[in-house]
Each structure stands twice: as C-alpha cells, then as structure tokens.
Motif scaffolding. Sequence first.
Motif, PDB file in Angstrom:
ATOM      1  N   SER A 246       0.864  -1.044  -0.007  1.00 15.28           N
ATOM      2  CA  SER A 246       0.009   0.101  -0.149  1.00 15.28           C
ATOM      3  C   SER A 246       0.950   1.365  -0.092  1.00 15.28           C
ATOM      4  CB  SER A 246      -1.116  -0.243   1.180  1.00 15.28           C
ATOM      5  OG  SER A 246      -1.826  -1.031   1.360  1.00 15.28           O
TER       6      SER A 246
ATOM      7  N   GLY B 189      -2.998  -2.628   6.558  1.00 12.52           N
ATOM      8  CA  GLY B 189      -4.339  -3.213   6.624  1.00 12.52           C
ATOM      9  C   GLY B 189      -4.569  -4.754   7.348  1.00 12.52           C
TER      10      GLY B 189
ATOM     11  N   ASP C 147      -6.275  -1.189  -4.551  1.00 11.69           N
ATOM     12  CA  ASP C 147      -5.484  -1.764  -3.455  1.00 11.69           C
ATOM     13  C   ASP C 147      -6.617  -2.703  -2.798  1.00 11.69           C
ATOM     14  OD1 ASP C 147      -3.875  -2.540  -1.320  1.00 11.69           O
ATOM     15  OD2 ASP C 147      -3.716  -0.494  -0.589  1.00 11.69           O
ATOM     16  N   GLU C 148      -6.189  -4.161  -2.941  1.00 12.87           N
ATOM     17  CA  GLU C 148      -7.166  -5.215  -2.599  1.00 12.87           C
ATOM     18  C   GLU C 148      -8.665  -5.054  -3.214  1.00 12.87           C
ATOM     19  OE1 GLU C 148      -6.345  -6.709   1.400  1.00 12.87           O
ATOM     20  OE2 GLU C 148      -4.334  -5.905   1.483  1.00 12.87           O
TER      21      GLU C 148
ATOM     22  N   GLN D 132      -7.350   0.645  -0.404  1.00 13.71           N
ATOM     23  CA  GLN D 132      -7.958  -0.753   0.465  1.00 13.71           C
ATOM     24  C   GLN D 132      -8.760  -0.231   1.229  1.00 13.71           C
ATOM     25  OE1 GLN D 132      -4.326  -1.967   2.456  1.00 13.71           O
ATOM     26  NE2 GLN D 132      -5.229  -3.795   3.198  1.00 13.71           N
TER      27      GLN D 132
END
Lengths: 372, 511
Positions: free
Chosen positions: B44, B405, B166-167, B86
């Motif tokens: 990230s 995260g 992001d994810e 994220q």
Amino acid sequence: MRRLLFSLAAPVAAFALTVVISTIALWAFGSNPLEAYGDMVSHASKLETQVDILNRATPFYLSAVAAAIGFRMNLFNIGVEGQYLFAFLIAAQIGGLISLPQVLHILVIMIVAMVVGALYAGIAGVLKTTRGVNEVVSTIMLNSIAVSGLMAWLQRRWQADQGDNFTSTTLGTNPIDDSGLLPNVNGLLEVFTRDIGLGKELTGMLLVAVLVGIGYHVLLNRTRFGFDLRASGINPFAARAGGVPPKRMVVAAMLLSGGVAGLIGMVQLADVGKFPPDPIQGLGFAGIAVALLGRNHPAGMAFSAVLFAFLDVSSGVLDSTGAASREIATIMQGIVLLTAVVAYGVMSRVRERDEARATAEALLAEDTLVAA
Amino acid sequence: MSTAIELVGITKRFPGVVANDAVDLRVTAGEIHAICGENGAGKSTLMKILYGMQAPDEGTMRVNGTEVSFASPTDAIDAGIGMVHQHFMLADQLTVLENLILGAEPTKAGGRLDFASAEADLQRVAADYGLDVDLHEVVERLEVGERQRVEIIKVLYRGAEILILDEPTAVLVPQEVEALFENMRELKASGATILFIDHKLDEVLEIADTISVLRHGKMVSTLANEGVTASELAELMVGSELPTPDTAESTVTNVVALEVTNVTVLSEDRRPLVDNVSLQIHQGEILGIAGVEGNGQSELVDAIIGTERVNDGSISLHGDEITSWSVRERRTAGVGYVPEDRHHEGLLLTSPLWENAALGHQNTAPYGSKWFINRDGARQQTELIREQFDVRTPNIDVAAHALSGGNQQKLIVGRELTSNPSLLIAAHPTRGIDVGAQAAVWDQIRQARSNGLATLLISADLDELIGLSDTIVVMFRGKLVARLSPSAVTPRDLGGYMTGAQTQTLTEAAL
Ligand SMILES: Nc1ncnc2c1ncn2[C@@H]1O[C@H](COP(=O)(O)OP(=O)(O)OP(=O)(O)O)[C@@H](O)[C@H]1O
Ligand SMILES: [Mg+2]
C-alpha cells in the motif's frame, strides 16, 4: 527526553512567533514594543498582579475544562456561557435565601450551581439524542434564552431592594451570608513571599479548579467512562459496536460539561457575595479558546488559562501607562491561538520524520553489525 | 511496448519500520500488473507514493517516460493516475453523485454546479464498464461492494489511464470478482494500465500479466504470469506452502448457544432487510452464512450484536432472551465481534494499539472493570495478542492507522479471540490477511471451536466458508434460502444459490 523536547517545542515556537507578530503590530500602531513589553512584565512581576492573574485564570480554566469535556467526544458545547450565568444566578439567589453553617452553606451553593449548569446543558443533550438537534444550534439558542431571557427577567424579580432607591450597592440578588462565601487562599502565596496588599484576595476557587483539573485527567485517562467518552469522540461507530451507548454518552457528557460550567460563576460569587447586576460575561467563549490552545490537555489548559489571564490583566496596564492601546492584548490572544495551531501541525510532522530517521539509523547500525 | 511507470530506488521510512527499501518497479503500458506480498510488506505504501499521497524519502519516479514528483494526488491525477484504496475514502453523508464529482465539480456558466451533465457523464462511464450503482443513494447506506464500484467510477470519471486498485477483491464474492475482472479486461482493451494488490493467488494467476512480489519492503522478484503456480508464488511471498481451510473433525455439541427466532429487521421505509430469519448455533459449531453483500447479512449481524433494532422475533443467548439487551450487556455476556469494515466499526485509528485492543472489552478483565481502565493489564494483553497473532508493529503505543491493513485485521481478530467469547460473530475475519497469517487465524478459530465456541461466520471467500463451517446457510434478499452441508457443496453451487439462480425448498424444520 526527546519526547519532552518535542512536546515543548510547539508551544515555545508559537510563543516566539506571537512575540514577533505582536512586536510588528505594536510598532505598526505607533507604540514602542519594548516599552509595552517592559510594562507588561514589570507589572506582572508584582505579587498583587499575580493574584489578579490567578483570579482571572481560574474561571478561564474551569470554562476550558467544561468545553474540553465536550470536545473530547466531538460535542461542541458552545453554551458554557449561558450555563454558567444561569447557574450563577440561581445559586446566588438560593444561597441568599438560606442560612446554614459555613461548610454546608458553601457546599449547597456549589452543588446547586453545578446541578443547574448540568441540567441546562442537559437540555441540549436531550434535544440532540431525541430530536437530532445539533448541539451547536441548541446551545447558542440556550445562551440567548439564558442571558437575555431568564437572567433579565429573574434578575428583576429578585432585586435585593424592591424600593425606588436603586443604587449600585443594592442591585443584584440578596447578599449571601458570610457563611456561604468561599474564603480566600492568600495563605497559599503568602507562605512563599510577603503578605498580599491592596486588599487583593486570591480566590478559593483556585483550589476547586485544581481539583477539577485532576478530576478531568483521572476521568479521561483512568476510568472506563473516560475511555468510552474518548472512543465516542474518535469513532462513534466503533465505540457503539464496542458497547458504548451513544445517546447516553451524549447526555452524560453534556451534563458533566454543564456541571463544570456551573462552577465558573462561583469565582465572582465568592468575591461579591451575590449575583451582581453586571456579572462578568464572555468567560464561556474565552474557555473555548483556552481549551483549543491547551489542546484539551489538563496541564496544557492550565498554561493557556494563565497566559490568557496575563494578557487580559496586562491590557489594563498598557492602557494606564499609555504604552499601547488595551486592544493589543486581545489581538495577542488571537495571534497566540493561530500560531499554536500552526506550530502543533508542523511539530507533529517533524517528530514523525525524526522518528523515521532514528529508525533508519538504528537499522543501518544493525546491518553493519551483522556484516561485521 | 512502452513503459507506463518506472520506479527506481524508492525508499520510505516510518517510525519504527522501513516500509519500502530501494524498490524498483517497471510497469508496461496496457498490462495488468499484480503486486503481492505479506501483510506489512509495503504494498500500500508503494502505491500511495505512486499516487502522490506520500512522498518517498529517496528514489525517482517516471510516468510514460517523464520524471515526475507528486506533491499531492491532484498531481498524480493530472498525470493520469487514479487509485482505489484498500479502505475506501468516500464522504458517508453525501450521495453517490456528490461523492463522484467532489473535487472535479462540473460547473455551468456563473459557477453553479452542473448536476445534470455530471449525472449524464457518470451514467455513461458506469454503463460503459457495467458498473452498476444508484447515483442518488447516500453513501452511508451502501454495502461495501457498492462503495467499491463508486470508487472505481470516480477514478475513471477523472480520466485516469493508469489505475491502482488496492485489494479490490477482498470485499467481493466470486461472482462480483468475475464481474470486476471483466471490467478490468475491458479497461485493458481500451488501453488502460492496471496495478492491483491481491492476497488471493488464484485470482492473481487468473488476471495478471505480470506479478511483482514485495517482502519486508524489498522487491524480491517480478515475473511474467506464464507457468507460475500458486504454491510457487506463496513460496516467494512468505516462504511457505499454501494453506487450505480444512475443518478438522466435528466438535458440534447439542447445546444451543445462539437461537434466532423469526427475526425481521425493517429498513426506514419499512422494507424487510432481514425477513423472518430463524437459525441456531450450537457450542462448538461454526455456522457459515453465504450471500452476496446487501442481502441482509449485515443487518442480521447488527441485530445479533445489538446495534440494529429488531422489529419482530427474538434472539436468545445460552437460553437468555437478549432481544432488548444493550450492546454492552451482550458483549459482556461473551459475544465477540469482528466487524465487516475494520475502519468503520473496528478501530480507533488515532488511538494507540493497546486502547484498540481494549475496545469492546474495556469493562472486563484484564482491560478494566466496571469503573476503571487497567492500563497495565490492557498493555500486557495487547502484547499477548501481538505475539500470538503476529501483529507486525514496532510497539503497542503506535496509533492504529500506522499498521498495514492486514495487521489491523489481525489485531481485531486477536482481541476478540483472546477475550474468550462464547459466541463469535465474525464478518470476513481474514479479509486483507496474507496467506500465511490466514492459516494461523483459521487455526485459532478452530481451536476456539473445539473449546466450545459458537461462531457465526460471514465470508466473501467461499473457500474459507466451505473449509471452516460445519453448516452453511445461504441468505438471499433477507431470507435464508438454503441450508447446505459444506462437505457436499462446491463454490460453484454456492454461487448459484447466492444469486438466486438455484433454490432449495426449505421447510421450517430443516432450519
Ligand atoms: N502512516 C504510517 N505511519 C507509520 N507506519 C506506517 C504508516 N503506514 C504504513 N506504515 C508501516 O509501513 C509498513 C508497510 O505498510 P503497508 O500498509 O504498505 O503494508 P501492505 O503491504 O499494504 O500490507 P497489507 O497487506 O497488510 O495491507 C507496515 O509495517 C506499516 O506498519
Ligand atoms: Mg495494504
């Protein structure tokens, strides 16, 4: 050590910046900055002035704590002003009507003041939780209701002397017996220096304010209630999922804030013994500034209360010596607030950089050690 | 092929960690490039640097061949880079439309906002990529999957040609993942370059052209997605084999822990969000709820935890009727809770880790009592969680927002499991956790289960759901529509039930 240095750096920087800007301001207004500062400092070094400063700082501090309790949970109690004035009036009236032995009399008056302040603030809390009324709006309205409505009306009804001979000494509520007046604490300063002259008295509320400050610290940092309060302020949803009842917290925080606000007027009450026709106003709003400058921190607010009080008291001196106009003190209060906000922001960044660099160095040292 | 992005020697340090350590990365224009690595590896952070949110301490960046240095995301957006985070960054109180145009408001002559033309543009962008959302809904009321679509549309609307996700799949069920991948392929076909972070290796292998792996802040390798296997990837990332969530032998008892009877939850406009749901969870049992986001699972969970009012029906815990209990009473009675969105309901981001560990347990030992907080007890317990759940952090005094995260998630799961709940409500417990740590969390849940823990498990990860659950029920439009045995169901079947394509006639008795 490093930590301490960093936490002191911001206020020091803010102070330095304030002096620079104020100097420019003084100079621009045609005053001699050195002369003005000289007058302020020499005046403040007198014991009697210090008493004045502490007497002024005491209500500032109580007001700041009252505001800070709300701030810590993102509740903007703008109504400290109305709460303390209304509480002051009711407590003075009741105190004037009853006669009790000393300690009890004082206690009753203070408790009445706190209860009235709490209940008055509680209205805003209840409005918020049941009707969704924003507390800023409701407390501002409650301020005007208290000041121009209730106070004006009740004050007239409760005049000490209903006759035609209104004089400044007979106006205001019934005077309270001496048993209801908090004694001064001149002794606290006198043990260190000489006797306080000019008939000045150091308010006994100073001790109450210290207790309130300690109570505030313990409540926030050591009790479950304080934890809940801070959690609600930081993330109300997480707090709720963590078992904190959101509505009850709003009401509780408003009650607490108002209760402390109720004590503000007790400083003047101990001094004049009744609710005077011209009570000191504006302390509630000053408290907001003091809380901001002190970052809601119990010790930080104490420093800023004293600083604001010093500037307030100095304004009188500047006026009388003619070194500068009295408004400069108010301007300086504003400047210090602004520079503090900037300085705190900058310092938190610098601190983060510094820690990151320290880490990098530590890691590098480790690497070379491993390599060797 | 030309190079869209080139990062050389990027280094970023935070207090106590080096998040990126001389990272090099080259992304070819028009490719889908996956970034993998364990929690806290620095993924990230690297993406935030590329998006101008954080300034690198060292290193240079080139976009389409020109050297750039971004002072803020605005600069990155001008350079054609867009990012979906994220943790979503939408203003909860505003509508989707307002959120979408925030910061890029189209104006009519005279400076007035031109909502009509914005809406038309957005409808077109949304339709082009098949991204379906209601523009007039308030964001607060959207499910996680919908919020993500809003974020993607927002980025596209601002003309991004290089997308950072992001994810993105962490919050999606398989059908939605397929839809997202379809969108990504379309974007790629129209010339966009996509960088994305993902912990699910099969997904990476399905969609990525190139894969880069970060480990402890260093770039360990970049490889073309040809003949790579999931276990090779896992090996690269964490140096271990790929785990699977296999339930050990059943530990289900016949003591009922949670009983939900005919519970109905209505929306503000009196639509049933949870529609006459009944279920039982026994001690030692994991009941999995499958469903596409927005079919009432969140509301059911809220009703059980006590943050949502039940309009009809009753809930009982260990025989006590708790329908009217407060959240605190329920939690004190032993209900653990892992919320679906860790930032929304799970953490105090600006508070130190030990206070975050105490959250939800502040009135019970070792964190505190009815009246006081026990700082020493709380700190010791946090150290224990840190160790047992491998929460990577320099110390427990850092603020929660400084954790990656996945490490935030580990902290939450850790605080709930270590407080010995008798009922655990776990929504996506391993969301954002890397493959290595995921196995550890599964083990912890299984162990608690064998000690009698009753668990309500909600997960978008169907493998996790099938692997962990003793029983699976499917929720669709507020109702439980199927009850399945995990040993006899495949993710594909489950998908059919979840979208309503397949149905099962259920008698009351079967549930
Ligand atoms: N704002 C911050 N302050 C301090 N440390 C930070 C900050 N942001 C990230 N870090 C640290 O930098 C490291 C890398 O974090 P990052 O968020 O990039 O990890 P990640 O690879 O995205 O992990 P995850 O898969 O868990 O999301 C972590 O150790 C984290 O604690
Ligand atoms: Mg991350």
